[in-house]
Design a protein around this motif. Structure first.
Motif, PDB file in Angstrom:
ATOM      1  N   GLU A 238    -121.348  72.502-100.547  1.00  0.00           N
ATOM      2  CA  GLU A 238    -121.748  71.129-100.818  1.00  0.00           C
ATOM      3  C   GLU A 238    -123.095  71.140-101.547  1.00  0.00           C
ATOM      4  OE1 GLU A 238    -120.291  68.361 -97.240  1.00  0.00           O
ATOM      5  OE2 GLU A 238    -121.569  70.023 -96.576  1.00  0.00           O
ATOM      6  N   VAL A 239    -123.380  70.037-102.223  1.00  0.00           N
ATOM      7  CA  VAL A 239    -124.650  69.862-102.931  1.00  0.00           C
ATOM      8  C   VAL A 239    -125.528  68.898-102.137  1.00  0.00           C
ATOM      9  CG1 VAL A 239    -125.723  68.891-105.005  1.00  0.00           C
ATOM     10  CG2 VAL A 239    -123.689  70.350-105.198  1.00  0.00           C
ATOM     11  N   LEU A 240    -126.794  69.239-101.996  1.00  0.00           N
ATOM     12  CA  LEU A 240    -127.727  68.331-101.346  1.00  0.00           C
ATOM     13  C   LEU A 240    -128.039  67.176-102.287  1.00  0.00           C
ATOM     14  CD1 LEU A 240    -129.639  67.623 -99.004  1.00  0.00           C
ATOM     15  CD2 LEU A 240    -131.387  69.018-100.142  1.00  0.00           C
ATOM     16  N   GLU A 241    -127.677  65.970-101.888  1.00  0.00           N
ATOM     17  CA  GLU A 241    -127.896  64.800-102.735  1.00  0.00           C
ATOM     18  C   GLU A 241    -129.388  64.607-103.004  1.00  0.00           C
ATOM     19  OE1 GLU A 241    -126.118  61.347-101.038  1.00  0.00           O
ATOM     20  OE2 GLU A 241    -124.065  62.068-101.321  1.00  0.00           O
ATOM     21  N   GLY A 242    -129.738  64.515-104.267  1.00  0.00           N
ATOM     22  CA  GLY A 242    -131.133  64.325-104.649  1.00  0.00           C
ATOM     23  C   GLY A 242    -131.953  65.593-104.612  1.00  0.00           C
ATOM     24  N   GLY A 243    -131.371  66.683-104.109  1.00  0.00           N
ATOM     25  CA  GLY A 243    -132.023  67.980-104.123  1.00  0.00           C
ATOM     26  C   GLY A 243    -133.333  68.046-103.354  1.00  0.00           C
TER      27      GLY A 243
END
Length: 273
Positions: free
Chosen positions: A90-95
């Motif tokens: 998964e990708v961390l939203e907003g990083g």
């Protein structure tokens, strides 16, 4: 905002960090972005996005969260490559920037020992740990470096082993990672690593009480001390004791975070029974 099947919010990730089921957090920021803020999400390991095919094979059987500076094409591309290799990602939203803006903890890389060729930190302390040394090792594994190496040696060899093997000495006298006044090495690590969150500060009180014979600090202190001393007698091997101690501190951490207001009473006799 609700996360999609390929993203995760910083709030949800923050609830997972520090628990044994937390996914591996991969920091794929560019060197330039990392230099702009050389701090890590708790437990994150850095990986070069351009080398994803080379290091992806080491992640088989793990789930991961990928974070770049702003949660855009860099992390989405790496996550897609990992999913192609059969690794849940998964990708961390907003990083990293969204995590920082939300006020979640960040661990300064400069405070850590120099990482080895595999990206691991190494730490060295006295053999036969009881309380503070196990607590500190748990903190490092769960919030700093999930692959950290721990060396348990005779007290007189701690500093020399640290110099020879690039390991940071901890919980011995006259080193950086040690007691300060009435506070334990665990307290020192929370302060220096930016991890002084309310649950970890509550846990620090228990560690301090158990490690310095202060049962008055909290009602739970004698329980932690008894469990710690019991583990030290169950295991002759320090690394085996550490693995068992991780579960102990996992439980105390979840109590500190989620269950301090909960009580448990034996069911009373029902009226009319």
């Amino acid at each position: 905002m609700a996360s999609t099947i390929t993203t995760i919010t910083h709030d949800k990730l923050a609830r997972l960090i520090g628990t044994p089921k937390c996914p591996l957090v991969l920091d794929v920021r560019t060197d330039e972005d990392f230099a702009g803020d050389p701090r890590n999400l708790p437990g994150a390991v850095r990986r070069r996005h351009a080398d994803v095919e080379a290091w992806a094979r080491d992640l088989k059987g793990r789930s991961v969260v990928v974070a770049c500076r702003s949660g855009r094409e860099l992390s989405h591309g790496v996550a897609a490559m990992l999913r192609h290799e059969g690794i849940p990602a998964e990708v961390l939203e907003g990083g990293h920037e969204a995590w920082k803006a939300a006020g979640w903890p960040l661990v300064p890389e400069a405070k850590l020992p120099v990482r080895d060729g595999q990206g691991r930190t190494a730490w060295v302390t006295r053999a036969r740990p009881k309380v503070d040394r196990i607590a500190c090792s748990w903190l490092i594994r769960r919030f700093v470096d999930p692959f950290a190496v721990f060396l348990f040696v005779q007290p007189s060899a701690v500093e020399a082993v640290g110099e020879r093997f690039g390991a940071a000495p901890f919980d011995v006298e006259n080193v950086f990672w040690s007691h300060r006044g009435e506070r334990c090495t665990f307290d020192t690590m929370l302060d220096e690593l930016g991890l002084a969150t309310p649950p970890l500060l509550r846990l620090a009180t228990l560690v301090r009480g158990a490690d310095t014979a202060r049962p008055d600090l909290a009602p739970e202190v004698p329980g932690l001390l008894a469990a710690s001393l019991g583990l030290s007698r169950m295991y002759a091997d320090d690394l085996e004791q550490l693995e068992a101690g991780l579960l102990l501190y996992d439980a105390f951490y979840r109590w500190c975070r989620d269950a301090t207001e909960e009580t448990h009473n034996w069911p009373g006799r029902k009226e009319g029974a």
